[in-house]
Scaffold this active site. Structure first.
Site, PDB file in Angstrom:
ATOM      1  CG  ASP A   1      -2.010  -4.289  -1.159  1.00  0.00           C
ATOM      2  OD1 ASP A   1      -2.841  -4.530  -0.260  1.00  0.00           O
ATOM      3  OD2 ASP A   1      -1.637  -3.146  -1.452  1.00  0.00           O
TER       4      ASP A   1
ATOM      5  CB  CYS B   1      -0.907  -0.017   1.230  1.00  0.00           C
ATOM      6  SG  CYS B   1      -1.838   1.521   1.461  1.00  0.00           S
TER       7      CYS B   1
END
Length: 292
Positions: free
Chosen positions: A206, A199
């Site tokens: 992620d 992120c």
């Protein structure tokens, strides 16, 4: 503005969103919670020029959707949202979660009223500030009676993960991409479950599976896998990561046709699954990954 000047500007914009600070969760419906982020902030760094060489969509799945019926009884559903890639903005994910949570104590006539509000509010935010009339966002609500039909599967294609490669890059390295123009053209579907990025504000990881379909001279599979792994310390929204992969392959390997699709594992009850394609074709399956 240069690329190096654009990056701090983009970071300042992101830190001003709800994602970058502690936020109280709402208990009343509030469409102003939606926070649009201009796609141009990230696309300007791709060096692709205009028009962009892709179309596509972002497929969102919201697993935590609830509201009240007229008698105050809670209702629940899974929301499937389809956001066209040509929208001027994307929606910052935490703001979408806050917005969806604002329905938790809202009394609505039925699911159709919820669907209409979602479509109107999201469309307004996605086109906000563009000077264009809002387009349409796809909204489908899946009630609990249909959850048993929700498919769980991996992405089809030849797995790049079978290759025993040395990975030495942890930031995007497009120089690893190459194609062999001495070989006859192929039609291939390649995939990997090893993709990781971070992120751009919180630094949280992620995880995703990535599928690449192309027609053209063969792309070196070892180089492609090493390239995908090179995103491991990269900070970027899901949508930008997929667009960067598309542009890098398009420019370095020069396929005739190309599509890039990533299914990210959900975080905070949401998953975002961007798809970019050079030519019109049916959208990919949006089945959930087995690891979700």
């Amino acid at each position: 503005m240069t690329t190096t000047e654009q990056a701090p500007a983009a970071a300042d914009t992101l830190h001003a969103t709800p994602l970058g600070r502690e936020t109280a969760y709402p208990d009343r419906y509030d469409p102003t919670l939606l926070c649009p982020v201009p796609r141009a902030l990230a696309r300007a760094t791709l060096g692709a020029g205009a028009p962009l060489p892709f179309t596509g969509a972002d497929f969102w799945t919201a697993f935590e959707v609830s509201w009240l019926n007229p008698r105050g009884k809670p209702q629940v559903a899974i929301a499937h949202l389809t956001v066209p890639a040509e929208t001027p903005n994307l929606i910052e994910s935490k703001s979408l979660k806050l917005y969806l949570n604002s329905f938790n104590q809202e009394r609505l006539r039925d699911a159709d009223e919820l669907r209409a509000r979602l479509r109107a509010d999201l469309s307004e935010a996605l086109w906000r500030g563009s000077g264009q009339p809002p387009g349409s966002v796809g909204v489908r609500l899946q009630p609990p009676a249909e959850w048993a039909c929700e498919a769980v599967a991996g992405l089809p294609g030849l797995s790049l993960d079978r290759l025993d490669v040395e990975c030495t890059h942890d930031h995007p390295a497009p120089e690893l991409l190459r194609a062999d123009a001495t070989q006859p053209p192929v039609d291939e579907t390649l995939c990997s479950d090893l993709f990781k990025s971070n992120c751009p504000v919180t630094g949280q990881p992620d995880w995703a599976s990535v599928q690449i379909r192309y027609s053209g001279v063969p792309i070196d599979q070892e180089g492609l896998l090493r390239y995908l792994v090179s995103f491991r310390q990269h900070q970027g929204f899901h949508e930008h990561c997929v667009e960067r992969i598309f542009i890098d392959i398009w420019q370095r390997c020069r396929p005739v046709r190309l599509s890039v699709y990533a299914r990210f594992t959900r975080r905070g009850g949401l998953d975002i699954n961007p798809w970019r394609t050079s030519h019109p074709q049916p959208a990919p399956s949006v089945a959930r990954l087995a690891r979700q």
